[in-house]
Design a protein around this motif. Structure first.
Motif, PDB file in Angstrom:
ATOM      1  N   LYS A  35     -33.479  20.218 -11.181  1.00  0.00           N
ATOM      2  CA  LYS A  35     -32.277  19.395 -11.335  1.00  0.00           C
ATOM      3  C   LYS A  35     -32.632  17.927 -11.509  1.00  0.00           C
ATOM      4  N   LEU A  36     -33.627  17.460 -10.787  1.00  0.00           N
ATOM      5  CA  LEU A  36     -34.086  16.084 -10.983  1.00  0.00           C
ATOM      6  C   LEU A  36     -34.599  15.874 -12.396  1.00  0.00           C
ATOM      7  N   SER A  37     -35.323  16.854 -12.912  1.00  0.00           N
ATOM      8  CA  SER A  37     -35.852  16.763 -14.270  1.00  0.00           C
ATOM      9  C   SER A  37     -34.733  16.695 -15.295  1.00  0.00           C
ATOM     10  N   ALA A  38     -33.694  17.507 -15.095  1.00  0.00           N
ATOM     11  CA  ALA A  38     -32.555  17.496 -16.021  1.00  0.00           C
ATOM     12  C   ALA A  38     -31.843  16.149 -15.976  1.00  0.00           C
ATOM     13  N   ILE A  39     -31.698  15.565 -14.786  1.00  0.00           N
ATOM     14  CA  ILE A  39     -31.072  14.249 -14.659  1.00  0.00           C
ATOM     15  C   ILE A  39     -31.923  13.189 -15.341  1.00  0.00           C
ATOM     16  N   GLU A  40     -33.229  13.247 -15.147  1.00  0.00           N
ATOM     17  CA  GLU A  40     -34.119  12.274 -15.775  1.00  0.00           C
ATOM     18  C   GLU A  40     -34.066  12.380 -17.293  1.00  0.00           C
ATOM     19  N   SER A  41     -33.999  13.586 -17.817  1.00  0.00           N
ATOM     20  CA  SER A  41     -33.896  13.781 -19.268  1.00  0.00           C
ATOM     21  C   SER A  41     -32.594  13.181 -19.797  1.00  0.00           C
ATOM     22  N   ARG A  42     -31.513  13.421 -19.068  1.00  0.00           N
ATOM     23  CA  ARG A  42     -30.220  12.876 -19.494  1.00  0.00           C
ATOM     24  C   ARG A  42     -30.207  11.357 -19.429  1.00  0.00           C
ATOM     25  N   ARG A  43     -30.744  10.785 -18.341  1.00  0.00           N
ATOM     26  CA  ARG A  43     -30.765   9.333 -18.194  1.00  0.00           C
ATOM     27  C   ARG A  43     -31.610   8.669 -19.274  1.00  0.00           C
ATOM     28  N   SER A  44     -32.706   9.299 -19.630  1.00  0.00           N
ATOM     29  CA  SER A  44     -33.565   8.703 -20.666  1.00  0.00           C
ATOM     30  C   SER A  44     -32.834   8.604 -21.992  1.00  0.00           C
ATOM     31  N   LYS A  45     -32.007   9.596 -22.293  1.00  0.00           N
ATOM     32  CA  LYS A  45     -31.236   9.557 -23.536  1.00  0.00           C
ATOM     33  C   LYS A  45     -30.132   8.508 -23.467  1.00  0.00           C
ATOM     34  N   GLU A  46     -29.470   8.411 -22.299  1.00  0.00           N
ATOM     35  CA  GLU A  46     -28.399   7.436 -22.135  1.00  0.00           C
ATOM     36  C   GLU A  46     -28.917   6.009 -22.208  1.00  0.00           C
ATOM     37  N   LEU A  47     -30.094   5.766 -21.613  1.00  0.00           N
ATOM     38  CA  LEU A  47     -30.649   4.410 -21.552  1.00  0.00           C
ATOM     39  C   LEU A  47     -31.638   4.125 -22.672  1.00  0.00           C
ATOM     40  N   MET A  77     -28.433  17.766  -1.274  1.00  0.00           N
ATOM     41  CA  MET A  77     -29.361  17.456  -2.349  1.00  0.00           C
ATOM     42  C   MET A  77     -28.747  16.499  -3.371  1.00  0.00           C
ATOM     43  N   GLU A  78     -27.454  16.635  -3.616  1.00  0.00           N
ATOM     44  CA  GLU A  78     -26.779  15.707  -4.528  1.00  0.00           C
ATOM     45  C   GLU A  78     -26.839  14.283  -3.970  1.00  0.00           C
ATOM     46  N   PHE A  79     -26.574  14.142  -2.677  1.00  0.00           N
ATOM     47  CA  PHE A  79     -26.653  12.827  -2.047  1.00  0.00           C
ATOM     48  C   PHE A  79     -28.070  12.262  -2.136  1.00  0.00           C
ATOM     49  N   ILE A  80     -29.071  13.100  -1.858  1.00  0.00           N
ATOM     50  CA  ILE A  80     -30.455  12.630  -1.896  1.00  0.00           C
ATOM     51  C   ILE A  80     -30.877  12.267  -3.319  1.00  0.00           C
ATOM     52  N   ARG A  81     -30.449  13.041  -4.306  1.00  0.00           N
ATOM     53  CA  ARG A  81     -30.790  12.697  -5.701  1.00  0.00           C
ATOM     54  C   ARG A  81     -30.191  11.352  -6.090  1.00  0.00           C
ATOM     55  N   LEU A  82     -28.987  11.063  -5.595  1.00  0.00           N
ATOM     56  CA  LEU A  82     -28.393   9.759  -5.862  1.00  0.00           C
ATOM     57  C   LEU A  82     -29.162   8.660  -5.154  1.00  0.00           C
ATOM     58  N   LEU A  83     -29.598   8.904  -3.918  1.00  0.00           N
ATOM     59  CA  LEU A  83     -30.442   7.932  -3.209  1.00  0.00           C
ATOM     60  C   LEU A  83     -31.745   7.686  -3.962  1.00  0.00           C
ATOM     61  N   ILE A  84     -32.339   8.754  -4.484  1.00  0.00           N
ATOM     62  CA  ILE A  84     -33.563   8.615  -5.266  1.00  0.00           C
ATOM     63  C   ILE A  84     -33.295   7.756  -6.506  1.00  0.00           C
ATOM     64  N   GLY A  85     -32.164   7.993  -7.158  1.00  0.00           N
ATOM     65  CA  GLY A  85     -31.808   7.168  -8.310  1.00  0.00           C
ATOM     66  C   GLY A  85     -31.650   5.710  -7.929  1.00  0.00           C
ATOM     67  N   LEU A  86     -30.999   5.439  -6.796  1.00  0.00           N
ATOM     68  CA  LEU A  86     -30.805   4.074  -6.315  1.00  0.00           C
ATOM     69  C   LEU A  86     -32.137   3.377  -6.051  1.00  0.00           C
ATOM     70  N   SER A  87     -33.087   4.096  -5.494  1.00  0.00           N
ATOM     71  CA  SER A  87     -34.351   3.499  -5.076  1.00  0.00           C
ATOM     72  C   SER A  87     -35.428   3.499  -6.157  1.00  0.00           C
ATOM     73  N   THR A  88     -35.231   4.242  -7.233  1.00  0.00           N
ATOM     74  CA  THR A  88     -36.304   4.379  -8.227  1.00  0.00           C
ATOM     75  C   THR A  88     -35.953   3.924  -9.635  1.00  0.00           C
ATOM     76  N   GLU A  89     -34.671   3.653  -9.916  1.00  0.00           N
ATOM     77  CA  GLU A  89     -34.345   3.149 -11.246  1.00  0.00           C
ATOM     78  C   GLU A  89     -34.899   1.747 -11.418  1.00  0.00           C
ATOM     79  N   ASP A  90     -35.506   1.449 -12.552  1.00  0.00           N
ATOM     80  CA  ASP A  90     -36.020   0.092 -12.807  1.00  0.00           C
ATOM     81  C   ASP A  90     -34.858  -0.866 -12.952  1.00  0.00           C
TER      82      ASP A  90
END
Length: 428
Positions: A123-135, A415-428
């Protein structure tokens, strides 16, 4: 047969169960070459797994196993993982996720923690793939590291519940020794990649559950303290507080609140944070966790019986704290209420809340106010006004309808909450 005559027989049966029920003390993943997992090939003996190659949910999973004395079962196993990750990081940025399991678990093929960790990596990989396309940026490759150790020494119910204190001691050895080395080397992989000035940085997230939370805390606590002090005034500069890697998450961790108190004091003594400060340590404990909420303090009553404790009063930055050392030494970090900074509750759709998304989380975090609430997926995080809202250390008490018990940490709400926390702490 009288009760007295039965007692030796019962003792013999118990001893037999204990002797024949010892959990495996052998390495599970003894082949160190990468293996592509498919429906017909589970790669159970391999320590390096490749999943969903060239798909949007692609990820790599590696295993590192530690013995009861905190030593690597085979250094070649760890080195094979590091070599693979170094090569991957030389070619593209990566998001490294480490998981250290807790009581009753290990690295055996089919362990429920392994299966749940794999699902979250996909699921993290799918989110990262989607974010890369959006950004319109490159996607970081997802890599997971599962740290296996003997989460119990006896695997025969109900005798396996007698291993609680034995495994507590082992968890501290595992954290101080083998896991410390592994985590530092994994952080180095991310840092080496980032020294190349990539278009998107590599990141490291470490998660520990139960005694695995104690393992992670033992391995990282001194590093966390050192880096926090380095960020403070009087060092020639003031900066955002750094952590270990980018984020450490502890789920229903089984260690004393007194061990966390110095970190609480450190963070409280700094009265303000920069707007770009993000979470560095997040502790989540269910109010319904009997293992850490009831069993743990019962055992600590006896082990702390001859120790002396005092009451401590703090009022750093106008945030008063009354610390009972005895209570903090007997209770786990998530069940000692004076050190709790947030509540996590289920979403009440009737309330009009700010909704955190991957696009706006940093902005919301930097502008939150004391006592404020923010929606993260299907949960609501509420600040309790005991700390600065931008404090990088979060000690979160979780409602039982989100985490039902000690082991219910991989459900989708959490896990949804933690994935959002990971996004908060790791997005450039």
């Amino acid at each position: 047969m009288s009760l007295i005559k039965m007692m030796p027989l019962q003792a013999l049966l118990c001893a037999s169960a204990l002797l024949t029920g010892c959990a495996s003390n052998e390495i599970y993943r003894s082949i160190y070459e990468p293996c592509s997992v498919s429906p017909g090939n589970a790669c159970e003996k391999n320590s390096l797994h490749l999943y969903n190659t060239d798909q949007d949910n692609e990820y790599t999973l590696g295993f590192v196993e530690i013995d009861d004395q905190g030593q690597l079962r085979d250094r070649k196993q760890m080195q094979a993982l590091l070599d693979t990750l170094y090569k991957k990081a030389a070619e593209e940025s990566i998001l490294l996720n480490v998981f250290v399991h807790g009581w009753h678990h290990n690295a055996r093929p089919g362990d429920p923690n392994i299966e749940s960790f794999k699902d979250n990596l996909a699921k993290l990989s799918a989110i990262e793939s989607r974010r890369s396309k959006e950004l319109k940026r490159p996607a970081r490759k997802i890599a997971g590291v599962y740290v296996g150790w003997r989460g119990e020494s006896i695997d025969v119910p109900p005798f396996n519940y007698l291993t609680f204190w034995d495994r507590k001691s082992t968890a501290q050895d595992v954290g101080y020794l083998g896991v410390s080395e592994l985590l530092v080397k994994l952080e180095e992989i991310a840092n080496v990649r980032n020294s190349m000035m990539p278009p998107i940085k590599s990141r490291l997230v470490v998660i520990g559950h139960s005694f695995g939370g104690a393992v992670v805390y033992s391995a990282t606590s001194q590093i966390l303290a050192s880096r926090f002090v380095d960020s403070q005034e009087g060092k020639g500069f003031t900066d955002t507080a750094k952590g270990f890697g980018d984020l450490v998450v502890l789920l229903n961790p089984a260690f004393e609140a007194l061990r966390y108190a110095p970190f609480y004091d450190l963070a409280q003594a700094r009265c303000s944070y920069f707007p770009q400060q993000v979470p560095r340590l997040a502790i989540l404990t269910s109010e319904a966790d009997v293992a850490t909420g009831t069993l743990f303090p019962l055992g600590r009553v006896f082990s702390t019986f001859f120790e002396t404790h005092h009451d401590i009063e703090r009022n750093d930055c106008k945030h008063p704290l009354a610390l009972d050392e005895g209570e903090a030494d007997r209770n786990t970090v998530g069940h000692y209420l004076p050190l709790i900074s947030h509540n996590l509750t289920s979403l009440d759709k009737e309330k009009n809340l700010q909704i955190a998304s991957y696009d706006n989380m940093k902005s919301l975090w930097s502008t939150q106010t004391p006592g404020g609430s923010t929606q993260y997926g299907s949960t609501v995080l509420t600040h309790l006004s005991r700390t600065n809202p931008q404090n990088p250390y979060l000690n979160i008490r979780v409602d039982e309808d989100i985490i039902a018990d000690h082991n219910d940490v991989f459900n989708e709400k959490v896990m949804e909450f933690i994935r959002l926390l990971i996004g908060l702490s790791t997005e450039d």
